[in-house]
Write a protein that holds these residues in place. Structure first.
Motif, PDB file in Angstrom:
ATOM      1  N   VAL A  12      -7.831 -10.770  52.473  1.00 38.38           N
ATOM      2  CA  VAL A  12      -7.428  -9.748  53.497  1.00 38.38           C
ATOM      3  C   VAL A  12      -6.034 -10.346  54.189  1.00 38.38           C
ATOM      4  CG1 VAL A  12      -8.133  -9.064  55.828  1.00 38.38           C
ATOM      5  CG2 VAL A  12      -9.758  -9.133  54.151  1.00 38.38           C
ATOM      6  N   GLY A  13      -6.066 -11.698  54.207  1.00 32.52           N
ATOM      7  CA  GLY A  13      -4.943 -12.264  54.867  1.00 32.52           C
ATOM      8  C   GLY A  13      -3.597 -11.685  54.081  1.00 32.52           C
ATOM      9  N   VAL A  14      -3.743 -12.185  52.525  1.00 31.23           N
ATOM     10  CA  VAL A  14      -2.728 -11.957  51.811  1.00 31.23           C
ATOM     11  C   VAL A  14      -2.264 -10.459  51.373  1.00 31.23           C
ATOM     12  CG1 VAL A  14      -2.292 -12.016  49.198  1.00 31.23           C
ATOM     13  CG2 VAL A  14      -3.456 -14.004  50.249  1.00 31.23           C
ATOM     14  N   ASN A  15      -3.392  -9.604  51.543  1.00 30.79           N
ATOM     15  CA  ASN A  15      -2.968  -8.208  51.515  1.00 30.79           C
ATOM     16  C   ASN A  15      -2.245  -7.871  52.935  1.00 30.79           C
ATOM     17  OD1 ASN A  15      -4.027  -8.360  48.965  1.00 30.79           O
ATOM     18  ND2 ASN A  15      -5.488  -6.885  49.449  1.00 30.79           N
ATOM     19  N   LEU A  16      -2.524  -8.351  53.972  1.00 27.75           N
ATOM     20  CA  LEU A  16      -2.195  -8.079  55.116  1.00 27.75           C
ATOM     21  C   LEU A  16      -0.422  -8.508  55.057  1.00 27.75           C
ATOM     22  CD1 LEU A  16      -1.990  -7.438  58.214  1.00 27.75           C
ATOM     23  CD2 LEU A  16      -2.761  -9.543  58.685  1.00 27.75           C
ATOM     24  N   ALA A  17      -0.367  -9.656  54.503  1.00 25.42           N
ATOM     25  CA  ALA A  17       1.095  -9.917  54.646  1.00 25.42           C
ATOM     26  C   ALA A  17       1.811  -9.281  53.591  1.00 25.42           C
ATOM     27  CB  ALA A  17       1.043 -11.428  54.079  1.00 25.42           C
ATOM     28  N   VAL A  18       1.241  -8.905  52.483  1.00 25.93           N
ATOM     29  CA  VAL A  18       1.965  -8.087  51.491  1.00 25.93           C
ATOM     30  C   VAL A  18       2.209  -6.769  52.173  1.00 25.93           C
ATOM     31  CG1 VAL A  18       1.724  -6.563  49.199  1.00 25.93           C
ATOM     32  CG2 VAL A  18       0.827  -9.118  49.444  1.00 25.93           C
ATOM     33  N   CYS A  19       1.601  -6.121  52.788  1.00 28.54           N
ATOM     34  CA  CYS A  19       1.571  -4.785  53.508  1.00 28.54           C
ATOM     35  C   CYS A  19       2.852  -4.828  54.576  1.00 28.54           C
ATOM     36  CB  CYS A  19       0.338  -4.357  54.472  1.00 28.54           C
ATOM     37  SG  CYS A  19       0.259  -2.917  54.841  1.00 28.54           S
ATOM     38  N   LEU A  20       2.748  -6.130  55.259  1.00 35.62           N
ATOM     39  CA  LEU A  20       3.851  -6.090  56.283  1.00 35.62           C
ATOM     40  C   LEU A  20       5.480  -6.167  55.677  1.00 35.62           C
ATOM     41  CD1 LEU A  20       2.372  -9.037  58.690  1.00 35.62           C
ATOM     42  CD2 LEU A  20       3.240  -6.698  59.221  1.00 35.62           C
ATOM     43  N   LEU A  21       5.340  -6.946  54.341  1.00 33.76           N
ATOM     44  CA  LEU A  21       6.502  -6.835  53.506  1.00 33.76           C
ATOM     45  C   LEU A  21       7.086  -5.441  53.033  1.00 33.76           C
ATOM     46  CD1 LEU A  21       8.519  -8.901  51.589  1.00 33.76           C
ATOM     47  CD2 LEU A  21       7.196  -8.007  50.141  1.00 33.76           C
ATOM     48  N   TYR A  22       6.106  -4.589  52.912  1.00 25.29           N
ATOM     49  CA  TYR A  22       6.446  -3.310  52.529  1.00 25.29           C
ATOM     50  C   TYR A  22       7.212  -2.311  53.783  1.00 25.29           C
ATOM     51  CZ  TYR A  22       5.391  -3.507  47.734  1.00 25.29           C
ATOM     52  OH  TYR A  22       5.209  -4.005  46.366  1.00 25.29           O
ATOM     53  N   LEU A  23       6.534  -2.967  54.949  1.00 27.26           N
ATOM     54  CA  LEU A  23       6.879  -2.274  56.021  1.00 27.26           C
ATOM     55  C   LEU A  23       8.167  -2.914  56.825  1.00 27.26           C
ATOM     56  CD1 LEU A  23       3.491  -1.770  57.800  1.00 27.26           C
ATOM     57  CD2 LEU A  23       5.101  -0.102  57.342  1.00 27.26           C
ATOM     58  N   GLY A  24       8.922  -3.793  56.051  1.00 24.68           N
ATOM     59  CA  GLY A  24       9.951  -4.418  56.694  1.00 24.68           C
ATOM     60  C   GLY A  24       9.945  -5.421  57.552  1.00 24.68           C
ATOM     61  N   ARG A  25       8.686  -6.173  57.585  1.00 21.76           N
ATOM     62  CA  ARG A  25       8.298  -7.115  58.510  1.00 21.76           C
ATOM     63  C   ARG A  25       7.915  -8.417  57.953  1.00 21.76           C
ATOM     64  NH1 ARG A  25       4.066  -3.871  62.242  1.00 21.76           N
ATOM     65  NH2 ARG A  25       3.879  -5.453  63.211  1.00 21.76           N
ATOM     66  N   MET A  26       8.726  -8.681  56.902  1.00 22.12           N
ATOM     67  CA  MET A  26       8.541 -10.002  55.963  1.00 22.12           C
ATOM     68  C   MET A  26       8.297 -11.164  56.712  1.00 22.12           C
ATOM     69  SD  MET A  26      10.955 -11.656  52.820  1.00 22.12           S
ATOM     70  CE  MET A  26      11.949 -11.926  53.901  1.00 22.12           C
ATOM     71  N   GLU A  27       9.045 -11.352  57.994  1.00 17.58           N
ATOM     72  CA  GLU A  27       8.859 -12.462  58.619  1.00 17.58           C
ATOM     73  C   GLU A  27       7.537 -12.952  59.065  1.00 17.58           C
ATOM     74  OE1 GLU A  27      12.185 -13.088  61.146  1.00 17.58           O
ATOM     75  OE2 GLU A  27      13.451 -13.834  59.533  1.00 17.58           O
ATOM     76  N   GLU A  28       6.780 -11.728  59.848  1.00 18.64           N
ATOM     77  CA  GLU A  28       5.488 -11.857  59.955  1.00 18.64           C
ATOM     78  C   GLU A  28       4.486 -12.331  58.735  1.00 18.64           C
ATOM     79  OE1 GLU A  28       4.322  -8.726  62.884  1.00 18.64           O
ATOM     80  OE2 GLU A  28       6.454  -8.029  62.582  1.00 18.64           O
ATOM     81  N   GLY A  29       4.649 -11.473  57.704  1.00 18.73           N
ATOM     82  CA  GLY A  29       4.166 -11.601  56.419  1.00 18.73           C
ATOM     83  C   GLY A  29       3.950 -13.191  56.180  1.00 18.73           C
ATOM     84  N   ARG A  30       5.135 -13.508  56.031  1.00 20.59           N
ATOM     85  CA  ARG A  30       5.382 -14.996  55.633  1.00 20.59           C
ATOM     86  C   ARG A  30       4.774 -15.982  56.560  1.00 20.59           C
ATOM     87  NH1 ARG A  30      11.193 -18.435  55.811  1.00 20.59           N
ATOM     88  NH2 ARG A  30      10.219 -20.479  55.735  1.00 20.59           N
TER      89      ARG A  30
END
Lengths: 441, 376
Positions: free
Chosen positions: A362-380
Motif C-alpha cells: 500500500v505504501g509503495v503504490n501510494l508513492a508510485v501514484c504520487l509520482l504520476y501526479l507530479g508529487r514525487m517529493e511526497e512519494g519519495r
C-alpha cells in the motif's frame, strides 16, 4: 522468451498453449479412478521408455506385494547428483560493495538451518554444496556441514532443495536453472521407491525443479505439462487418502492440487499466453474461500489491460474487502485516474496505521501514484519512511532508486548510501543481501 | 530514448545549478513473485510455509498477497523506455532539480557562508516541445499537473502556471508531466528547455539549457478493409429481422411497410482484419464505425455473440465484420438518401479501433474514409 517467432493466426493452432480439456486433472471433484492409469503405472511406463537402464529393477507392478528380492532404496547410489562440476561458483560481482564486507558475513561453521533463519541465503547455498560435494574448506565447516552419504537420498534431496531455493532467493535463478538440469527426467524410475512406487524427492523440490528445468531447457510448455503430471498424482493421492479416511493427508493433497492449478496459470503468464491464463484461472474453483483466487483473476485482468473485468472479478464478496479495495485502486491507476486512486491508497494507508497492520504494497503504490501526479517529493518521503521502518523489498528499493535518478545528477551517491543503510541492518529471515539491480547500480 | 544536450546557448562555462531528469511514464507494472516453500519446513506431510523472502513484498495482518500466484498488486515504476506505438499517449515526467555541489552540506543554514557564496535558484521554468516526423515545425506541449493539483509544499513556492517560474530550495525538484498523442510512425524528438535565475547575495543572472530526447514510434496495428455488397435478398431479410428487433424496443408504429419489401434497400458488408504488429499482447476494447449521416450499421462481432473481448498476441489477426445500410427516413417511409461522390462512390465513414495493453494502457486508431462503389 522469444515471441517474435510465433506468427500465429487466430484460427490456427497455437503451439504454446496446451490442449484444453473439459475434464482436467486439476478438477479435484472428479473421481480419482476415472483415469485408466494410476500415476504409478503411468510413471512406470514412462520410466521404461525413458531409462531402460533402471527399468530392469522395476518390472514388478508396484501394486503387487513387495517381493523379497526387490532391491532396497537404500542401496541406490545417488553420487551422480553430487558431482562438483554440477554446481556453480557464486561470485559477489552482482552485489553492491556494502554487502561484500567480510565482517558482515556469517561464520563458515554456522549450521544451515541457522543460516536460513537469518536470511543468509547465499551462505546457505554455499554450505549446502559443501555438504553435497564433500568439499568443506576447513575442519570446522566439515563439522557444521558433514559430507553427505551418496545413499542417503533424503538428505541429498533436502540439501538440493536448500541449494536451489537459496539460489532463487539471491536472484541467481539462471544458475539454479542450470543446476536443476542435473536431475534430468524427474519422473524416471530411479527416483521412485521400488516398493510402494512413491517419489523419493520432497514435493517442494519436484515443484521447484519443474520451473527451473523449464528455464534451463528453454521450453516454456514443459512447466505446464509437468504441473499437470503432478496434479494427476495429487488427485490420485486425494482419492487414496479418502479411502482410508486420512483427512489430514486428503487436505494436504487438496491444498497441493489447488496450488498446482494456480501455478499453471503463472506458467501460462510467463509464456505470455495471457488469454489462456485467464481462461484457466476462470476454470479453477476457489476452495480456500479466502478470495485469493478472485484476487489472482483480477490481477491477471489488469495485467492484460481489461480493467472492467478486473473490477468485476472481486465484486460482491468474491474477494475479501482488502482485495476489493486494492483492485479498485489499481483499476483507477490503469484507467489513468490517479487522483481517485490516490484517495483510495491514502485511505488504506491511514486505516492500516490505525489497525497496526502493515502492508508494504500500500505504501509503495501510494508513492508510485504520487509520482504520476507530479508529487514525487511526497512519494519519495513515503518510500524513505518505509525503508526506515525496516522494509526492503526489491520493488521498494527499485522505485526509490528510480526517484533518486529523477531528483539529482548524483543519484549514484544516494543509491550507495541506501545500500549501506540496508547492509547495516541485522540479518533477518526476510533476507539480508540485495543486488546491484535492486539499487539500479 | 537517446538524449543529447543541446549545444549550450549559455555563455557561462560554469556547470548548471539545475539538472533535468526525465522518465517515460508508461503504466506502472505488477511485480511478479515465485513463492518458495521454506527449506526448514519440508517435513513430510506438513503443510509447508512460504519463505517470506520469496514474496514480492512484506505484509502483516493483511491479506493482499495472492500467494502462490505469480502476479502481485505491488507496482514497479517503468524500468525502461520500452516501445512507443502509434495510437498511444506518450507520457513523460520532467524534473528540474536544484543540484547541491557535493562538498556543500545539503542544508544551507549550516553552510560555511564565507567559503562558498550561497546560491538561490529562482523562477525555474520548464518548456517542452515535440517534433514529429510529418511536420517541419515543433509543437508546444502543455505541462501538467494543473496548478490546483500541485501542492504548495512540493516545490517551495509552487506556482505551476506556465507564465510564472518556481523557486527551488537546494535539492528540491520541480516536477512536470507532459502528455502527447502519438499519431505518426518514425522519429520523434522531445525538446525540453529549462530556464532559471541564479542569484547570489551580490549578483544574479538568467541561465538556460535545452535537452533533446529522441525516440522512434512504431506501428501497432495493421488494418485491412474490404467492402462487399450484401445480396439484395439477404438485405431484405436481415432488414426485416432488424426491424422486428427494434420494434420490440421502440414504438410499435414502425411496422414494415409494403413498399419497402418490394424495393430492397442497398446494404454492404464491411470486413476488416486487425493485425497486432506490436511486441505486446493487446485486448480489443471497442471496434466500431463512425458513419456519415443517412447510414447506420450493425455490429456482427464479439459484442453480438456475447463473447469475451479478443486478445491479440503479437502477430495475431482478428477479423471483424459490420453490415452497413441506409437509415430509415421517417418522413417519407423510404430509405434515406446518401451522399454520393462524383465517381459514383458512397462514403461510409471511418472505422475506429480502441484497444488496451498491459495495465490498462490505452490505444486508439481510426482509418481513413471508407466507402464502396454504388451498384444500381
Amino acid at each position: 522468451m522469444d515471441t517474435r517467432g510465433h506468427t500465429r493466426n487466430r484460427s490456427g493452432v497455437r503451439p504454446t498453449r496446451p490442449r484444453s480439456s473439459t475434464k482436467g486433472p486439476l478438477d479435484a471433484d472428479e473421481g480419482p479412478l476415472s483415469s485408466p492409469l494410476s500415476p504409478q503405472a503411468a510413471r512406470f511406463i514412462a520410466s521404461q521408455q525413458a531409462s531402460p537402464r533402471t527399468s530392469a529393477s522395476l518390472t514388478r507392478s508396484p501394486a503387487q506385494s513387495p517381493a523379497p528380492s526387490a532391491p532396497s532404496v537404500s542401496s541406490r547410489d545417488f553420487s551422480h547428483l553430487l558431482r562438483p562440476e554440477i554446481f556453480h561458483q557464486l561470485t559477489p560481482i552482482s552485489l553492491p560493495a556494502p554487502f561484500r564486507n567480510p565482517s558482515k558475513q556469517p561464520s563458515p561453521d554456522t549450521p544451515i538451518p541457522e543460516l536460513l533463519a537469518q536470511g543468509q541465503f547465499r551462505a546457505a547455498a554455499i554450505a549446502s554444496v559443501q555438504a553435497l560435494t564433500s568439499s568443506p574448506v576447513a575442519a570446522t565447516t566439515a563439522a557444521a556441514h558433514p559430507p553427505v552419504d551418496p545413499h542417503d537420498h533424503a538428505r541429498i534431496f533436502s540439501l538440493l532443495y536448500t541449494r536451489l531455493s537459496c539460489l532463487c532467493l539471491i536472484d541467481a535463478v539462471p544458475l539454479a536453472a542450470q543446476e536443476a538440469k542435473a536431475l534430468q527426467d524427474l519422473n524416471q524410475g530411479f527416483y521412485l521407491d521400488p516398493i510402494d512406487g512413491s517419489h523419493l524427492m520432497p514435493w517442494e523440490l519436484r515443484v521447484l525443479a519443474i520451473r527451473l528445468q523449464t528455464l534451463g531447457f528453454g521450453d516454456p510448455r514443459r512447466a505446464v505439462m509437468s504441473y499437470y503430471d503432478l496434479a494427476r498424482e495429487a488427485r490420485f493421492e486425494i482419492g487414496k487418502a479418502g479411502k482410508v479416511h486420512d483427512n489430514s493427508a486428503k487436505e494436504l493433497w487438496k491444498h497441493r492440487l489447488a496450488e498446482l492449478g494456480v501455478k499453471v496459470a503463472g506458467a501460462l503468464v510467463e509464456m505470455e499466453d495471457l488469454a489462456g491464463a485467464a481462461n484457466h484461472l476462470a476454470s479453477l474453483k476457489d476452495q480456500s474461500g479466502d478470495g485469493r483466487l478472485a484476487m489472482s483473476r483480477a490481477l491477471l485482468w489488469l495485467h492484460l489491460g481489461d480493467v472492467d473485468a478486473a473490477r468485476w472479478s472481486v465484486r460482491e464478496g468474491k474477494a475479501d474487502q482488502t482485495g476489493e479495495r486494492v483492485v479498485s485502486a489499481l483499476a483507477d491507476m490503469a484507467d489513468g485516474s490517479y487522483e481517485s486512486a490516490l484517495e483510495k491508497w491514502t485511505a488504506m494507508k491511514d486505516e492500516m496505521d490505525e489497525n497496526a497492520a502493515d502492508d508494504e504494497m500500500v505504501g509503495v503504490n501510494l508513492a508510485v501514484c504520487l509520482l504520476y501526479l507530479g508529487r514525487m517529493e511526497e512519494g519519495r518521503a513515503i518510500l524513505e519512511s518505509l525503508v526506515n521502518s525496516g522494509l526492503a523489498s526489491h520493488t521498494l528499493l527499485f522505485n526509490l532508486s528510480t526517484m533518486y535518478e529523477l531528483c539529482t545528477d548524483r543519484s549514484k551517491q544516494l543509491k550507495l548510501s541506501l545500500a549501506e543503510r540496508i547492509a547495516d541492518r541485522e540479518a533477518s529471515s526476510h533476507g539480508w543481501e540485495k543486488t546491484n539491480a535492486d539499487f539500479k547500480l | 530514448m537517446s538524449h543529447q544536450r543541446y549545444p549550450s546557448m549559455d555563455p557561462v562555462k560554469e556547470p548548471h545549478s539545475v539538472s533535468l531528469k526525465v522518465l517515460r511514464l508508461s503504466r506502472p507494472s505488477l511485480v511478479t513473485q515465485h513463492p518458495l516453500t521454506n527449506p526448514l519446513s519440508t517435513a513430510a506431510g506438513a503443510r509447508a510455509q512460504t519463505v517470506a523472502a520469496s514474496l514480492a513484498y512484506q505484509s502483516r495482518n493483511t491479506t493482499s498477497n495472492p500467494d502462490p500466484f505469480l502476479l502481485t498488486p505491488i507496482l514497479n515504476l517503468p524500468p525502461s523506455f520500452g516501445s512507443a506505438y502509434v495510437g498511444e499517449t506518450f507520457s513523460c515526467t520532467l524534473c528540474a532539480n536544484h543540484e547541491v555541489p557535493p562538498d556543500a552540506p545539503a542544508a544551507p543554514e549550516q553552510a560555511d557562508a564565507a567559503r562558498r557564496p550561497k546560491k538561490y535558484i529562482r523562477d525555474v521554468r520548464i518548456e517542452a516541445e515535440m517534433k514529429t516526423p510529418g511536420s517541419s515545425t515543433v509543437q508546444k506541449l502543455a505541462l501538467g499537473p494543473e496548478p490546483a493539483a500541485a501542492p504548495a509544499a512540493s516545490a517551495g513556492d509552487a506556482e505551476a502556471d506556465g507564465s510564472k517560474g518556481t523557486d527551488l530550495e537546494p535539492a528540491a525538484t520541480l516536477q512536470r508531466i507532459v502528455n502527447f498523442d502519438l499519431k505518426e510512425e518514425g522519429n520523434h524528438v522531445l525538446a525540453v528547455t529549462v530556464s532559471y535565475y541564479e542569484a547570489t547575495e551580490t549578483s544574479g543572472r538568467t541561465r538556460t539549457f535545452r535537452k533533446l530526447y529522441q525516440f522512434i514510434c512504431k506501428g501497432s496495428l495493421i488494418v485491412r478493409t474490404k467492402v462487399g455488397v450484401l445480396p439484395a435478398a439477404a438485405a431484405e431479410a436481415s432488414g426485416d429481422e432488424d426491424k422486428e428487433n427494434r420494434g420490440d424496443a421502440s414504438e410499435a408504429g414502425a411496422k414494415a411497410k409494403p413498399s419497402e419489401t418490394t424495393k430492397p434497400r442497398p446494404a454492404w458488408i464491411l470486413e476488416a482484419q486487425l493485425e497486432n504488429c506490436s511486441e505486446d499482447a493487446m485486448q480489443l476494447d471497442r471496434v466500431g464505425l463512425d458513419l456519415e449521416p443517412g447510414l447506420r450499421y450493425r455490429d456482427a462481432n464479439w459484442m453480438v455473440s456475447g463473447s469475451a473481448k479478443p486478445v491479440l498476441h503479437p502477430g495475431e489477426v482478428e477479423q471483424v465484420c459490420f453490415v452497413v445500410e441506409l437509415e430509415d427516413d421517417d418522413g417519407q417511409g423510404g430509405a434515406a438518401a446518401v451522399e454520393e461522390s462524383e465517381d459514383g462512390r458512397v462514403i461510409f465513414g471511418v472505422l475506429g479501433i480502441a484497444w488496451r495493453t498491459e495495465m490498462g494502457n490505452r490505444g486508439f486508431l481510426s482509418t481513413g474514409k471508407l466507402g464502396a462503389r454504388i451498384t444500381r
